[in-house]
Design a protein around this motif. Structure first.
Motif, short mmCIF file in Angstrom:
data_model
loop_
_atom_site.label_atom_id
_atom_site.label_comp_id
_atom_site.label_asym_id
_atom_site.label_seq_id
_atom_site.Cartn_x
_atom_site.Cartn_y
_atom_site.Cartn_z
N UNK A 346 3.87 -3.80 7.67
CA UNK A 346 4.13 -3.35 9.03
C UNK A 346 5.47 -2.70 9.26
N UNK A 347 6.51 -3.09 8.50
CA UNK A 347 7.83 -2.49 8.72
C UNK A 347 7.81 -1.02 8.28
N UNK A 348 7.14 -0.74 7.16
CA UNK A 348 6.98 0.66 6.74
C UNK A 348 6.13 1.43 7.75
N UNK A 349 5.10 0.79 8.25
CA UNK A 349 4.18 1.44 9.19
C UNK A 349 4.89 1.81 10.49
N UNK A 350 5.69 0.87 11.03
CA UNK A 350 6.34 1.15 12.31
C UNK A 350 7.41 2.22 12.19
N UNK A 351 7.88 2.50 10.98
CA UNK A 351 8.82 3.61 10.77
C UNK A 351 8.08 4.91 10.49
N UNK A 352 7.04 4.84 9.67
CA UNK A 352 6.34 6.05 9.24
C UNK A 352 5.51 6.71 10.31
N UNK A 353 4.85 5.93 11.16
CA UNK A 353 4.01 6.53 12.20
C UNK A 353 4.84 7.35 13.19
N UNK A 354 5.98 6.83 13.71
CA UNK A 354 6.79 7.66 14.60
C UNK A 354 7.32 8.93 13.94
N UNK A 355 7.60 8.87 12.63
CA UNK A 355 8.06 10.08 11.94
C UNK A 355 6.97 11.15 11.96
N UNK A 356 5.73 10.74 11.70
CA UNK A 356 4.62 11.71 11.78
C UNK A 356 4.47 12.24 13.20
N UNK A 357 4.58 11.36 14.19
CA UNK A 357 4.42 11.78 15.59
C UNK A 357 5.51 12.79 15.97
N UNK A 358 6.76 12.49 15.64
CA UNK A 358 7.85 13.42 15.95
C UNK A 358 7.64 14.76 15.27
N UNK A 359 7.20 14.74 14.02
CA UNK A 359 6.93 15.99 13.30
C UNK A 359 5.83 16.79 13.99
N UNK A 360 4.77 16.09 14.40
CA UNK A 360 3.67 16.78 15.07
C UNK A 360 4.11 17.40 16.39
N UNK A 361 4.95 16.69 17.14
CA UNK A 361 5.44 17.23 18.42
C UNK A 361 6.32 18.46 18.18
N UNK A 362 7.11 18.45 17.12
CA UNK A 362 7.91 19.63 16.79
C UNK A 362 7.03 20.80 16.37
N UNK A 363 6.07 20.53 15.50
CA UNK A 363 5.24 21.60 14.94
C UNK A 363 4.33 22.24 15.98
N UNK A 364 3.92 21.46 16.97
CA UNK A 364 3.06 22.00 18.03
C UNK A 364 3.84 22.56 19.20
N UNK A 365 5.18 22.49 19.13
CA UNK A 365 6.01 23.09 20.17
C UNK A 365 6.23 22.22 21.39
N UNK A 366 5.74 20.98 21.36
CA UNK A 366 5.92 20.08 22.51
C UNK A 366 7.38 19.66 22.61
N UNK A 367 7.96 19.29 21.48
CA UNK A 367 9.39 19.05 21.38
C UNK A 367 9.95 20.15 20.49
N UNK A 368 10.60 21.13 21.09
CA UNK A 368 11.09 22.24 20.27
C UNK A 368 12.29 22.89 20.94
N UNK A 369 13.44 22.78 20.30
CA UNK A 369 14.65 23.40 20.82
C UNK A 369 15.67 23.48 19.70
#
Length: 404
Positions: A346-369
């Motif tokens: 679970x410790x790896x999971x709770x770190x890895x899932x947010x990293x994927x989410x942040x990457x997806x938000x950047x790549x889709x332009x939702x978080x992009x600056x």
């Protein structure tokens, strides 16, 4: 559809890769790069076994993440849009340098720490702001859980519950059991350096330093347990008190069992946690590096891990209605369930899932600056919504003060 390089193939890298494979509408091609390529190959083999329907194409490569020219060569050959750095914190700056040289966006889960000094702070990475802005590139710092989701939870508090946050307490409980006498849940060297360092918290405009694990209290972690929790210094405090200037006090709490503390005290007492190299048979070796080599690797703990983690943020202050308020936002994650899903604890999971989410938000332009940012500087709503989709459901508890 986007091309991404993941640097690092430990427990967190494993989770990031498999969550990218699940989210194949965003991640079309992923290259896993690490010093020991067999570790990356094993992750790809498990993806083919457990996620055979994923359309994401995976390749692997060997790279020395300390060596900027090698990184640049790899980036220029693969041409990713984004690099997800889940390597060691010592390597943040070399990877950021390579991203600037290659024109690639950047994301990490932990701030830079020099290998020869047990100290971590954002100043080294914040110094890159102007260079990333001029290059038209974005760097997102600390996009794991803590830091990461804890910053998002703080922004959620500010957006939806508080006109002013006055007191902020981040609490982190691992109520799991891996069956080992002594082991760390993430990189042993980084974990032990963090815990044996002096504690530090923010109050009334000043940083107050304490002896390691000197301040503690029993805290109830909803749906999990009441556990003795200790004040540590954690990097997100540094950015949160800047981005939310109404904060009067900010603290970070983590649970440790008596057996863990006893083992750590003995190891520290005999010098095994030291980062100062000693001469051993003609070789210069830091004792903590030897200790890391003999301890179980975090990813090896996953199969038999039981119990849950609970990580959240309690805020106290003035609500949008002008009244005093206390509110808690948190996630509970089950070790056995994460192993079933992605063969990780679970410790790896709770770190890895947010990293994927942040990457997806950047790549889709939702978080992009363009520039260098911490997660709490963006709209928290898309991130929280994604946590509920990708395996980290967010709960809230109103009106009950868990941390005194």
């Amino acid at each position: 559809m986007s091309r991404v390089i993941i640097i690092g193939a430990g427990g967190v890298g494993n989770v990031v890769a498999k969550k990218c494979a699940q989210n194949d509408q965003v991640f079309s091609e992923v290259l896993i790069a690490t010093r020991t390529v067999s570790k990356a190959d094993r992750i790809v083999a498990e993806i083919h076994q457990h996620l055979p329907g994923s359309k994401t194409r995976f390749t692997t490569a060997s790279v020395d993440a300390d060596h900027v020219p090698a990184l640049v060569e790899l980036f220029n050959a693969f041409k990713p849009e984004l690099v997800i750095n889940v390597a060691l914190p010592y390597q943040d700056l070399s990877i950021m340098d390579a991203c600037l040289e290659s024109g690639v966006h950047y994301l990490d889960t932990a701030n830079y720490e020099p290998p020869d000094v047990a100290k971590f702070e954002y100043s080294w990475q914040w110094a890159y702001r102007e260079r990333f802005e001029k290059a038209g590139l974005m760097a997102l710092l600390g996009c794991g859980f803590d830091p990461g989701a804890t910053g998002v939870f703080t922004a959620h508090h500010a957006k939806h519950h508080f006109k002013e946050i006055h007191y902020l307490d981040i609490i982190d409980c691992n109520n799991g059991d891996h069956g080992k006498a002594f082991a760390t849940n993430f990189n042993p060297e980084i974990n032990i350096r963090e815990i044996t360092a002096n504690g530090r918290y923010y109050e009334n405009g000043q940083w107050i330093e304490t002896q390691p694990l000197a301040i503690s209290q029993d805290i109830y972690y909803p749906k999990v347990a009441t556990r003795r929790s200790f004040v540590l210094y954690h990097e997100e405090l540094e950015s949160l008190v800047l981005n939310f200037p109404s904060i009067r006090r900010a603290r970070f709490w983590m649970t440790f069992g008596e057996s863990y503390i006893k083992h750590l005290s003995v190891l520290e007492g005999i010098g095994m946690t030291s980062i100062v190299p000693i001469d051993f048979r003609g070789l210069k070796v830091a004792p903590i590096e030897f200790l890391k080599a003999v301890l179980p690797m975090p990813e090896s703990l996953a199969e038999n891990y039981t119990g849950q983690t609970c990580i959240g943020v309690q805020a106290r202050g003035i609500g949008h209605d002008g009244e005093a308020k206390v509110h808690f936002v948190y996630n509970v994650c089950d070790h056995a369930e994460t192993y079933k899903e992605v063969q990780a604890q679970g410790v790896s999971y709770t770190t890895g899932v947010p990293a994927m989410i942040g990457a997806a938000l950047m790549l889709t332009g939702v978080w992009k600056k363009a520039g260098v940012y911490n997660v709490e500087e963006f709209d928290p709503d898309p991130f929280v919504a994604a946590m509920n989709v990708w395996g980290l459901p967010v709960d809230e508890l109103a009106g009950i003060e868990l941390v005194k």
